[in-house]
Design a protein around this motif. Sequence first.
Motif, PDB file in Angstrom:
ATOM      1  N   ALA A 126       7.884 -14.005   5.520  1.00  0.00           N
ATOM      2  CA  ALA A 126       8.029 -12.846   4.631  1.00  0.00           C
ATOM      3  C   ALA A 126       6.729 -12.049   4.565  1.00  0.00           C
ATOM      4  N   GLU A 127       5.607 -12.748   4.501  1.00  0.00           N
ATOM      5  CA  GLU A 127       4.312 -12.059   4.466  1.00  0.00           C
ATOM      6  C   GLU A 127       4.091 -11.263   5.751  1.00  0.00           C
ATOM      7  N   SER A 128       4.449 -11.833   6.886  1.00  0.00           N
ATOM      8  CA  SER A 128       4.336 -11.120   8.160  1.00  0.00           C
ATOM      9  C   SER A 128       5.260  -9.905   8.185  1.00  0.00           C
ATOM     10  N   GLU A 129       6.472 -10.071   7.682  1.00  0.00           N
ATOM     11  CA  GLU A 129       7.437  -8.968   7.654  1.00  0.00           C
ATOM     12  C   GLU A 129       6.936  -7.812   6.780  1.00  0.00           C
ATOM     13  N   MET A 130       6.325  -8.139   5.647  1.00  0.00           N
ATOM     14  CA  MET A 130       5.766  -7.089   4.782  1.00  0.00           C
ATOM     15  C   MET A 130       4.695  -6.291   5.516  1.00  0.00           C
ATOM     16  N   GLN A 131       3.849  -6.987   6.257  1.00  0.00           N
ATOM     17  CA  GLN A 131       2.795  -6.298   7.008  1.00  0.00           C
ATOM     18  C   GLN A 131       3.404  -5.333   8.025  1.00  0.00           C
ATOM     19  N   LYS A 132       4.411  -5.809   8.747  1.00  0.00           N
ATOM     20  CA  LYS A 132       5.062  -4.964   9.752  1.00  0.00           C
ATOM     21  C   LYS A 132       5.718  -3.757   9.094  1.00  0.00           C
ATOM     22  N   GLU A 133       6.466  -3.969   8.016  1.00  0.00           N
ATOM     23  CA  GLU A 133       7.133  -2.866   7.334  1.00  0.00           C
ATOM     24  C   GLU A 133       6.137  -1.838   6.806  1.00  0.00           C
ATOM     25  N   ALA A 134       5.029  -2.311   6.240  1.00  0.00           N
ATOM     26  CA  ALA A 134       4.015  -1.387   5.722  1.00  0.00           C
ATOM     27  C   ALA A 134       3.422  -0.538   6.845  1.00  0.00           C
ATOM     28  N   CYS A 135       3.154  -1.171   7.989  1.00  0.00           N
ATOM     29  CA  CYS A 135       2.580  -0.448   9.122  1.00  0.00           C
ATOM     30  C   CYS A 135       3.565   0.582   9.674  1.00  0.00           C
ATOM     31  N   LEU A 136       4.805   0.173   9.851  1.00  0.00           N
ATOM     32  CA  LEU A 136       5.807   1.106  10.371  1.00  0.00           C
ATOM     33  C   LEU A 136       6.052   2.263   9.402  1.00  0.00           C
ATOM     34  N   MET A 137       6.000   1.979   8.110  1.00  0.00           N
ATOM     35  CA  MET A 137       6.174   3.034   7.120  1.00  0.00           C
ATOM     36  C   MET A 137       5.011   4.031   7.174  1.00  0.00           C
ATOM     37  N   ALA A 138       3.790   3.518   7.303  1.00  0.00           N
ATOM     38  CA  ALA A 138       2.618   4.399   7.403  1.00  0.00           C
ATOM     39  C   ALA A 138       2.680   5.244   8.670  1.00  0.00           C
ATOM     40  N   LEU A 139       3.079   4.647   9.769  1.00  0.00           N
ATOM     41  CA  LEU A 139       3.224   5.404  11.014  1.00  0.00           C
ATOM     42  C   LEU A 139       4.269   6.507  10.852  1.00  0.00           C
ATOM     43  N   GLY A 140       5.374   6.183  10.204  1.00  0.00           N
ATOM     44  CA  GLY A 140       6.417   7.181   9.977  1.00  0.00           C
ATOM     45  C   GLY A 140       5.932   8.340   9.127  1.00  0.00           C
TER      46      GLY A 140
END
Length: 170
Positions: free
Chosen positions: A41-55
């Motif tokens: 879950a912690e890894s998934e949060m990191q990925k989601e945050a990064c993809l959201m910032a890129l978007g």
Amino acid sequence: NRKDFLKSIDDIESCFSEFLPVKFDKVEEDNLLGQNTWEEAESEMQKEACLMALGKAKLDPHEVRYLFGGDLLRQGIATSMGLEEVHIPLFGLYGACSTMAESLAIGACMVDAKHFVNVACSTGSHFSTAERQYRFPLELGNQRPPVSQWTVTGAGCTILSLEGDSEICV
């Protein structure tokens, strides 16, 4: 007494329930984020945050030269595993609670010196993984003192860039 303490926690949560969705891009009800473990879950949060910032920055991952980031979990394992799919070269940082400030400082220096046009800066943590590693492993069923620290379950990422029309400048 414990009953009053739990009531005060409920009062605090109800106060924030209206505020949080306005100030945060995503508020997740499931602390596992659909994953099997807190670490995933912690890894998934990191990925989601990064993809959201890129978007939000309207950038593809290949347009970001480096990602400066880290977490509390075994000195960067959640960050490296979560962001592996994003394919941005990672400078893993470990500053514990200061990781976001550390990543922003390093990223800002690199962008300001014109070494890179775009960099990402991120951090994340998960209450349950931090408890397991640093304090009172949840599996043991320890009682927490009412004044003990609570590690946030959350992640954040920002893009620093020489380009764009943002009013925020590095």
